[in-house]
Design a protein around this motif. Sequence first.
Motif, PDB file in Angstrom:
ATOM      1  N   VAL A  79       0.855  -1.184   0.000  1.00  0.00           N
ATOM      2  CA  VAL A  79       0.000   0.000   0.000  1.00  0.00           C
ATOM      3  C   VAL A  79       0.894   1.238   0.000  1.00  0.00           C
ATOM      4  O   VAL A  79       1.856   1.320   0.762  1.00  0.00           O
ATOM      5  CB  VAL A  79      -0.909   0.004   1.243  1.00  0.00           C
ATOM      6  CG1 VAL A  79      -1.759   1.257   1.291  1.00  0.00           C
ATOM      7  CG2 VAL A  79      -1.778  -1.242   1.262  1.00  0.00           C
ATOM      8  N   ASP A  80       0.569   2.192  -0.854  1.00  0.00           N
ATOM      9  CA  ASP A  80       1.343   3.431  -0.916  1.00  0.00           C
ATOM     10  C   ASP A  80       0.773   4.423   0.095  1.00  0.00           C
ATOM     11  O   ASP A  80      -0.101   5.216  -0.222  1.00  0.00           O
ATOM     12  CB  ASP A  80       1.309   4.020  -2.332  1.00  0.00           C
ATOM     13  CG  ASP A  80       2.188   5.253  -2.469  1.00  0.00           C
ATOM     14  OD1 ASP A  80       2.862   5.617  -1.479  1.00  0.00           O
ATOM     15  OD2 ASP A  80       2.203   5.843  -3.557  1.00  0.00           O
ATOM     16  N   ASP A  81       1.277   4.329   1.319  1.00  0.00           N
ATOM     17  CA  ASP A  81       0.839   5.252   2.360  1.00  0.00           C
ATOM     18  C   ASP A  81       2.003   6.132   2.819  1.00  0.00           C
ATOM     19  O   ASP A  81       2.028   6.621   3.952  1.00  0.00           O
ATOM     20  CB  ASP A  81       0.232   4.484   3.534  1.00  0.00           C
ATOM     21  CG  ASP A  81       1.180   3.452   4.120  1.00  0.00           C
ATOM     22  OD1 ASP A  81       2.293   3.287   3.585  1.00  0.00           O
ATOM     23  OD2 ASP A  81       0.801   2.802   5.112  1.00  0.00           O
ATOM     24  N   LEU A  82       2.959   6.335   1.925  1.00  0.00           N
ATOM     25  CA  LEU A  82       4.133   7.128   2.254  1.00  0.00           C
ATOM     26  C   LEU A  82       3.776   8.615   2.309  1.00  0.00           C
ATOM     27  O   LEU A  82       2.950   9.100   1.533  1.00  0.00           O
ATOM     28  CB  LEU A  82       5.223   6.902   1.203  1.00  0.00           C
ATOM     29  CG  LEU A  82       5.748   5.468   1.090  1.00  0.00           C
ATOM     30  CD1 LEU A  82       6.594   5.312  -0.146  1.00  0.00           C
ATOM     31  CD2 LEU A  82       6.533   5.105   2.329  1.00  0.00           C
ATOM     32  N   ARG A  83       4.426   9.307   3.237  1.00  0.00           N
ATOM     33  CA  ARG A  83       4.248  10.755   3.305  1.00  0.00           C
ATOM     34  C   ARG A  83       4.944  11.374   2.099  1.00  0.00           C
ATOM     35  O   ARG A  83       5.923  10.838   1.591  1.00  0.00           O
ATOM     36  CB  ARG A  83       4.845  11.309   4.600  1.00  0.00           C
ATOM     37  CG  ARG A  83       4.081  10.863   5.838  1.00  0.00           C
ATOM     38  CD  ARG A  83       4.651  11.483   7.105  1.00  0.00           C
ATOM     39  NE  ARG A  83       6.077  11.269   7.309  1.00  0.00           N
ATOM     40  CZ  ARG A  83       6.612  10.206   7.900  1.00  0.00           C
ATOM     41  NH1 ARG A  83       5.842   9.223   8.329  1.00  0.00           N
ATOM     42  NH2 ARG A  83       7.913  10.100   8.060  1.00  0.00           N
ATOM     43  N   ARG A  84       4.425  12.484   1.662  1.00  0.00           N
ATOM     44  CA  ARG A  84       4.973  13.173   0.494  1.00  0.00           C
ATOM     45  C   ARG A  84       5.279  14.625   0.832  1.00  0.00           C
ATOM     46  O   ARG A  84       4.642  15.218   1.704  1.00  0.00           O
ATOM     47  CB  ARG A  84       3.997  13.110  -0.659  1.00  0.00           C
ATOM     48  CG  ARG A  84       3.593  11.679  -0.976  1.00  0.00           C
ATOM     49  CD  ARG A  84       3.377  11.457  -2.440  1.00  0.00           C
ATOM     50  NE  ARG A  84       2.957  10.091  -2.690  1.00  0.00           N
ATOM     51  CZ  ARG A  84       3.724   9.166  -3.230  1.00  0.00           C
ATOM     52  NH1 ARG A  84       4.926   9.447  -3.603  1.00  0.00           N
ATOM     53  NH2 ARG A  84       3.264   7.953  -3.432  1.00  0.00           N
ATOM     54  N   THR A  85       6.237  15.177   0.102  1.00  0.00           N
ATOM     55  CA  THR A  85       6.548  16.596   0.253  1.00  0.00           C
ATOM     56  C   THR A  85       5.474  17.404  -0.466  1.00  0.00           C
ATOM     57  O   THR A  85       4.644  16.851  -1.186  1.00  0.00           O
ATOM     58  CB  THR A  85       7.926  16.917  -0.360  1.00  0.00           C
ATOM     59  OG1 THR A  85       7.868  16.700  -1.770  1.00  0.00           O
ATOM     60  CG2 THR A  85       9.032  16.063   0.257  1.00  0.00           C
ATOM     61  N   GLN A  86       5.506  18.712  -0.295  1.00  0.00           N
ATOM     62  CA  GLN A  86       4.535  19.555  -0.984  1.00  0.00           C
ATOM     63  C   GLN A  86       4.653  19.417  -2.496  1.00  0.00           C
ATOM     64  O   GLN A  86       3.678  19.567  -3.209  1.00  0.00           O
ATOM     65  CB  GLN A  86       4.709  21.018  -0.585  1.00  0.00           C
ATOM     66  CG  GLN A  86       4.183  21.313   0.788  1.00  0.00           C
ATOM     67  CD  GLN A  86       4.240  22.792   1.109  1.00  0.00           C
ATOM     68  OE1 GLN A  86       4.982  23.555   0.504  1.00  0.00           O
ATOM     69  NE2 GLN A  86       3.439  23.194   2.088  1.00  0.00           N
ATOM     70  N   GLY A  87       5.837  19.124  -2.973  1.00  0.00           N
ATOM     71  CA  GLY A  87       6.058  18.938  -4.411  1.00  0.00           C
ATOM     72  C   GLY A  87       5.617  17.564  -4.922  1.00  0.00           C
ATOM     73  O   GLY A  87       5.696  17.289  -6.111  1.00  0.00           O
ATOM     74  N   GLY A  88       5.187  16.680  -4.011  1.00  0.00           N
ATOM     75  CA  GLY A  88       4.702  15.370  -4.415  1.00  0.00           C
ATOM     76  C   GLY A  88       5.734  14.253  -4.330  1.00  0.00           C
ATOM     77  O   GLY A  88       5.420  13.091  -4.581  1.00  0.00           O
ATOM     78  N   ARG A  89       6.967  14.599  -3.968  1.00  0.00           N
ATOM     79  CA  ARG A  89       8.002  13.567  -3.843  1.00  0.00           C
ATOM     80  C   ARG A  89       7.832  12.800  -2.540  1.00  0.00           C
ATOM     81  O   ARG A  89       7.331  13.320  -1.551  1.00  0.00           O
ATOM     82  CB  ARG A  89       9.389  14.206  -3.889  1.00  0.00           C
ATOM     83  CG  ARG A  89       9.698  14.803  -5.254  1.00  0.00           C
ATOM     84  CD  ARG A  89      11.118  15.267  -5.293  1.00  0.00           C
ATOM     85  NE  ARG A  89      11.985  14.102  -5.319  1.00  0.00           N
ATOM     86  CZ  ARG A  89      12.950  13.928  -6.181  1.00  0.00           C
ATOM     87  NH1 ARG A  89      13.205  14.816  -7.085  1.00  0.00           N
ATOM     88  NH2 ARG A  89      13.689  12.846  -6.126  1.00  0.00           N
ATOM     89  N   ILE A  90       8.263  11.559  -2.559  1.00  0.00           N
ATOM     90  CA  ILE A  90       8.175  10.716  -1.363  1.00  0.00           C
ATOM     91  C   ILE A  90       9.135  11.252  -0.312  1.00  0.00           C
ATOM     92  O   ILE A  90      10.303  11.523  -0.594  1.00  0.00           O
ATOM     93  CB  ILE A  90       8.493   9.251  -1.714  1.00  0.00           C
ATOM     94  CG1 ILE A  90       7.423   8.691  -2.649  1.00  0.00           C
ATOM     95  CG2 ILE A  90       8.619   8.411  -0.461  1.00  0.00           C
ATOM     96  CD1 ILE A  90       7.739   7.329  -3.218  1.00  0.00           C
ATOM     97  N   ASP A  91       8.629  11.374   0.918  1.00  0.00           N
ATOM     98  CA  ASP A  91       9.438  11.808   2.047  1.00  0.00           C
ATOM     99  C   ASP A  91      10.478  10.732   2.357  1.00  0.00           C
ATOM    100  O   ASP A  91      10.144   9.559   2.518  1.00  0.00           O
ATOM    101  CB  ASP A  91       8.538  12.055   3.261  1.00  0.00           C
ATOM    102  CG  ASP A  91       9.326  12.439   4.487  1.00  0.00           C
ATOM    103  OD1 ASP A  91       9.864  13.556   4.511  1.00  0.00           O
ATOM    104  OD2 ASP A  91       9.414  11.596   5.416  1.00  0.00           O
ATOM    105  N   ARG A  92      11.714  11.134   2.434  1.00  0.00           N
ATOM    106  CA  ARG A  92      12.821  10.190   2.603  1.00  0.00           C
ATOM    107  C   ARG A  92      12.699   9.378   3.898  1.00  0.00           C
ATOM    108  O   ARG A  92      12.904   8.163   3.897  1.00  0.00           O
ATOM    109  CB  ARG A  92      14.139  10.973   2.567  1.00  0.00           C
ATOM    110  CG  ARG A  92      15.376  10.142   2.649  1.00  0.00           C
ATOM    111  CD  ARG A  92      15.525   9.315   1.422  1.00  0.00           C
ATOM    112  NE  ARG A  92      16.758   8.582   1.503  1.00  0.00           N
ATOM    113  CZ  ARG A  92      17.437   8.173   0.481  1.00  0.00           C
ATOM    114  NH1 ARG A  92      17.003   8.425  -0.727  1.00  0.00           N
ATOM    115  NH2 ARG A  92      18.540   7.512   0.617  1.00  0.00           N
ATOM    116  N   ASP A  93      12.356  10.037   4.997  1.00  0.00           N
ATOM    117  CA  ASP A  93      12.236   9.324   6.277  1.00  0.00           C
ATOM    118  C   ASP A  93      11.109   8.294   6.225  1.00  0.00           C
ATOM    119  O   ASP A  93      11.235   7.186   6.750  1.00  0.00           O
ATOM    120  CB  ASP A  93      11.994  10.309   7.427  1.00  0.00           C
ATOM    121  CG  ASP A  93      13.208  11.186   7.693  1.00  0.00           C
ATOM    122  OD1 ASP A  93      14.338  10.754   7.380  1.00  0.00           O
ATOM    123  OD2 ASP A  93      13.023  12.305   8.221  1.00  0.00           O
ATOM    124  N   SER A  94      10.020   8.660   5.575  1.00  0.00           N
ATOM    125  CA  SER A  94       8.889   7.740   5.420  1.00  0.00           C
ATOM    126  C   SER A  94       9.303   6.517   4.608  1.00  0.00           C
ATOM    127  O   SER A  94       8.991   5.383   4.961  1.00  0.00           O
ATOM    128  CB  SER A  94       7.726   8.461   4.748  1.00  0.00           C
ATOM    129  OG  SER A  94       6.638   7.604   4.558  1.00  0.00           O
TER     130      SER A  94
END
Length: 150
Positions: A79-94
């Motif tokens: 499941v893609d439940d990763l946090r994203r930055t405002q620009g839509g990129r996947i948050d690295r820590d997530s």
Amino acid sequence: MGGKITYVFLATVLVLVFGVVAMEGVLLLLTGEPAAMGMGAVAFLLPAVGGWFLWKNTSFARRANRLAAELEAEGGLPVDDLRRTQGGRIDRDSADEVFARRKAEAEESPEDWRCWFRLAVAYHDARDTPRARKAMQRAIALHEGRTVSA
């Protein structure tokens, strides 16, 4: 679907370029000049290597897509439940958090292609493409019943 259309379009353009390069190679070979003939021979080598590379990548993508379809039918896609930055990129820590879970899962079940598939997705989300590709190759090999070295 858009990614597949783009891939097919670019692969078709690449094959056309290979054809043009090969035709130029024929013309160079027909000149009879030693230097031009050498360049003509090399002109055949480039489409051959490029064609092999395109074939290997297309084959890899098709086999990975088959695994994804099978895993989806089983309800086992990550499941893609990763946090994203405002620009839509996947948050690295997530991505790192999910990666740690997926790596542990693959270490617990090293012969389960499903675990390796999910690990490949986690590597991709963590922006580690080379390791994502290796993990997916392992998932494919395990799915096909081929022996995999550690």
